[in-house]
Design a protein around this motif. Sequence first.
Motif, short mmCIF file in Angstrom:
data_model
loop_
_atom_site.label_atom_id
_atom_site.label_comp_id
_atom_site.label_asym_id
_atom_site.label_seq_id
_atom_site.Cartn_x
_atom_site.Cartn_y
_atom_site.Cartn_z
N GLU A 1 33.07 40.99 45.54
CA GLU A 1 34.28 40.50 46.20
C GLU A 1 34.66 39.12 45.69
O GLU A 1 33.78 38.35 45.27
N PRO A 2 35.96 38.78 45.74
CA PRO A 2 36.37 37.42 45.35
C PRO A 2 35.59 36.37 46.12
O PRO A 2 35.39 36.49 47.33
N GLY A 3 35.12 35.37 45.40
CA GLY A 3 34.35 34.29 46.01
C GLY A 3 32.85 34.54 46.08
O GLY A 3 32.08 33.64 46.40
N GLU A 4 32.44 35.76 45.77
CA GLU A 4 31.02 36.10 45.84
C GLU A 4 30.26 35.43 44.69
O GLU A 4 30.73 35.41 43.56
N LYS A 5 29.09 34.90 45.00
CA LYS A 5 28.27 34.22 44.00
C LYS A 5 27.52 35.25 43.17
O LYS A 5 26.95 36.19 43.70
N GLU B 1 34.60 32.35 37.83
CA GLU B 1 34.77 30.92 37.61
C GLU B 1 33.41 30.26 37.81
O GLU B 1 32.63 30.68 38.65
N LYS C 1 31.35 26.92 38.76
CA LYS C 1 31.42 25.63 39.44
C LYS C 1 30.19 24.85 39.03
O LYS C 1 29.07 25.27 39.31
N TYR D 1 31.05 32.35 40.30
CA TYR D 1 31.62 33.07 41.42
C TYR D 1 32.71 34.01 40.94
O TYR D 1 33.40 33.73 39.96
N ALA E 1 36.15 35.43 40.60
CA ALA E 1 37.50 34.90 40.74
C ALA E 1 38.52 36.03 40.77
O ALA E 1 39.64 35.85 41.23
N SER F 1 40.78 39.02 41.67
CA SER F 1 41.35 39.59 42.87
C SER F 1 42.56 40.41 42.45
O SER F 1 43.31 40.00 41.56
#
Length: 125
Positions: A30-34, A66, A68, A74, A76, A78
């Motif tokens: 999912e978006p934002g998942e590490k 992306e 960080k 993570y 990105a 979507s």
Amino acid sequence: MYTINSQSHVPIYEQIVAIIKDYCIRGVLEPGEKLMSVREMSAHILVNPNTVSKAYKELERIGIIETKLGKGAYVAYSRDNGPNQEALALFRKNLEQLILEANYLQIEEQELKGLVNAYYTSLEG
């Protein structure tokens, strides 16, 4: 979760890229998942960390993940985001090669469309 085919003619970093893209499209990631760190991923699939790093850099270049600094990578991607222009250009180039290959193999246009439709249907299931 990540399975690499060491006997494949496809380079391992490209297999990693394809798997992560597929998981993002199917909603497994999912978006934002590490994502796993480079070291964790390399230990998990038993490949050199440089190979995983190369895959992550490619995924970042095409907008799938992306990075960080100091925190990791993570998701990105979507469906709500528009396509990355670099990734779209690469897709067009690859599509051109696939159509040339289909022509060489004497695959008719309708058969090729059927294969594409079948694949899209499999993504929905």
